[in-house]
Design an enzyme around this catalytic site. Structure first.
Site, PDB file in Angstrom:
ATOM      1  CD  GLU A 222      26.675   9.865 -36.600  1.00  0.00           C
ATOM      2  OE1 GLU A 222      27.589   8.997 -36.737  1.00  0.00           O
ATOM      3  OE2 GLU A 222      25.486   9.628 -36.778  1.00  0.00           O
TER       4      GLU A 222
ATOM      5  CB  CYS B  47      27.705   5.069 -37.502  1.00  0.00           C
ATOM      6  SG  CYS B  47      26.509   5.966 -36.498  1.00  0.00           S
TER       7      CYS B  47
END
Length: 500
Positions: free
Chosen positions: A269, A303
């Site tokens: 991720e 993110c």
């Protein structure tokens, strides 16, 4: 023996104390590292030393992996029922609830996020994630597959084995929950490395893992640097899978090490440069509020932060004015202060990185519309910053900054803005604002991103998958999808009356 770190808080928002063992947590107990070296943990609000923690070397990883393998073959894996695993996970969630103030204060101390935010968001989501996977532990079914009358054919979902997990510093406890929840629910044993910048909540969790009744060796927490401890995990020949959350740059190194070692299973991720598209017909007030949340939550250290804000020309000026007013309301300061919205960035390294991007934007000709400077005289505080007059080739538009910095970009045509939004190496998330639900959903479907928010931004739920397209990662966190990251599928063919 490892030292015990104690700390007392007497602040406007929290009064209490904590006690954390600073050693490595291996085979159910805290131990010193083989080389007995340590790492400094620094308070980002003032740049001062909090404590020192043990540093894990390659030899320590070997010991942790052996402990995990022993647990997998004896007390965990296929030797412990799903219902028992679920009971322990639920007990862990209850202990987190019981210690929510302590864990929130620890998170604020070494990460810099505000105590109230850590408690209401990070801890709330962490607890719900562990509860979610406690419920899944005895429901990870295979299926019976009809072939013909001569055979019984079915599939089994079996744990992979020993998994290495490397988590980032931006959501230390939440990322731990995202990782250990599905891994433990499906019967895997864990060797986990928290960030060297924010290790304290993971170490505090080890005591709760003990109290919840997990057998020794099921969860091992090894603190250290990415280049050494993380590398040792990624390349270890007896680790069956590695799951990493962090930058795309480091994700490549993790994947390379996994491939060069034992071709271990990989989940990544990674980074993002998420677009936000605001059409003329959007609810102006709501789009301003959600866009500010989407960019500045967690000090921009997310993110999925919406850093490329595309606003249609009909409302561009009004949006920019209201957005500017909203940004100026953000209050920076001590994470344990009253009414504080934004604390410091996590480290000197991250502070310098963000400020270099701000200077790059100026040098390339963009306009700093608001912010762009340091806040205060100590700690790693940066003003919320918005650029205008950008071009697509600028570094601040193309590259992930991972801080409270975004660009507001005017657009004319709806089809053209989709091309601009998708013109990125990343594809983690995107958001669209419009009161025309057909247009909004059509835009959401056109985004090349793993998550699309419609008339909202940065909403996360334990039951909803999260992950990226393109260079934003491989695999999915959360929900039922995350269980697939931690299981092997076995097909079983049983001969009933098939004669050769």
């Amino acid at each position: 023996m490892p030292s015990i770190f104690t700390h007392q808080w007497d602040t406007p928002v929290y009064k209490g104390s904590t006690s954390i063992n600073t050693g490595l947590f291996i085979n159910g107990e805290f131990v010193d590292g083989v080389k007995n070296t340590t790492i400094d943990v620094v308070n980002p609000a003032n740049g001062k030393l909090i404590t020192k923690i043990s540093e894990a070397t390659e030899a320590d990883i070997d010991i942790a992996v052996e402990a995990a393998h022993k647990a997998f073959e004896t007390t965990w894996g296929l030797n412990c029922s799903g219902s028992k695993r679920g009971d322990m996970l639920y007990k862990l969630a209850q202990l987190m609830e019981k210690n929510i103030d302590d864990l929130s204060a620890i998170e604020a101390l070494d990460n810099g996020k505000t105590f109230l935010w850590a408690k209401s968001v990070d801890l709330s989501l962490s607890i719900s994630t562990i509860k979610h996977y406690a419920g899944w532990a005895d429901k990870n079914f295979g299926q019976v597959i009809e072939t013909d009358e001569k055979k019984l054919t079915y599939s089994r979902h079996e744990p992979i084995g020993v998994v290495g997990q490397i988590i980032p510093w931006n959501f230390p406890l939440l990322m731990l929950a995202w990782k250990i929840g599905p891994a433990l629910a499906t019967g895997n044993c864990i060797v986990l490395k928290p960030s060297e910048f924010t290790p304290l909540s993971a170490l505090r969790m080890c005591a709760l893992i003990q109290e919840a009744g997990f057998p020794p060796g099921v969860v091992n927490v090894v603190t250290g640097y990415g280049s050494t401890t993380g590398q040792a995990i990624s390349s270890h020949m007896k680790i069956d899978k590695v799951a990493f959350t962090g930058s795309t740059l480091v994700g490549r190194k993790v994947m390379e090490a996994a491939a060069k070692s034992n071709l271990k299973n990989v989940t990544l991720e990674l980074g993002g440069k998420s677009p936000v598209v605001i059409f003329d017909d959007a609810d102006l007030e709501q789009s301003v509020n959600w866009t500010a949340h989407g960019l500045f939550w967690n000090h921009g250290q997310a993110c999925c932060a919406g850093t490329r804000i595309f606003v249609q020309e009909g409302i561009y000026d009004k949006f920019l004015q209201k957005f500017t007013d909203k940004i100026k309301e953000i209050k920076l300061g001590d994470p344990f202060g009253l009414g504080i919205d934004q604390g410091p960035q996590v480290s000197q390294i991250q502070y310098d990185r963000i400020m270099s991007y701000i200077e790059s934007g100026r040098a390339e000709g963009a306009t700093v519309h608001v912010g762009g400077e340091r806040h205060g005289n100590e700690g790693y505080f940066i003003q919320p910053t918005i650029f205008t007059d950008t071009t697509p080739d600028m570094k601040i538009v193309k590259e992930e900054i991972f801080g409270p910095v975004g660009a507001v970009i005017k657009f004319k045509d709806g089809k053209e803005v989709i091309k601009q939004a998708n013109d990125s190496n990343y594809g983690l998330a995107a958001a669209v604002f419009s009161q025309d639900i057909n247009k909004a959903i059509e835009t959401a479907h056109a985004f090349k991103a793993g998550t699309a928010w419609v008339n909202c931004a940065n909403t996360i739920d334990a039951g909803v998958p999260f992950g990226g397209y393109k260079q934003s990662g491989i695999g999915r966190e959360l929900g039922e999808y995350a269980l697939h990251n931690y299981t092997n599928v076995k097909a079983v063919h049983v001969n009933l009356n098939w004669k050769m």
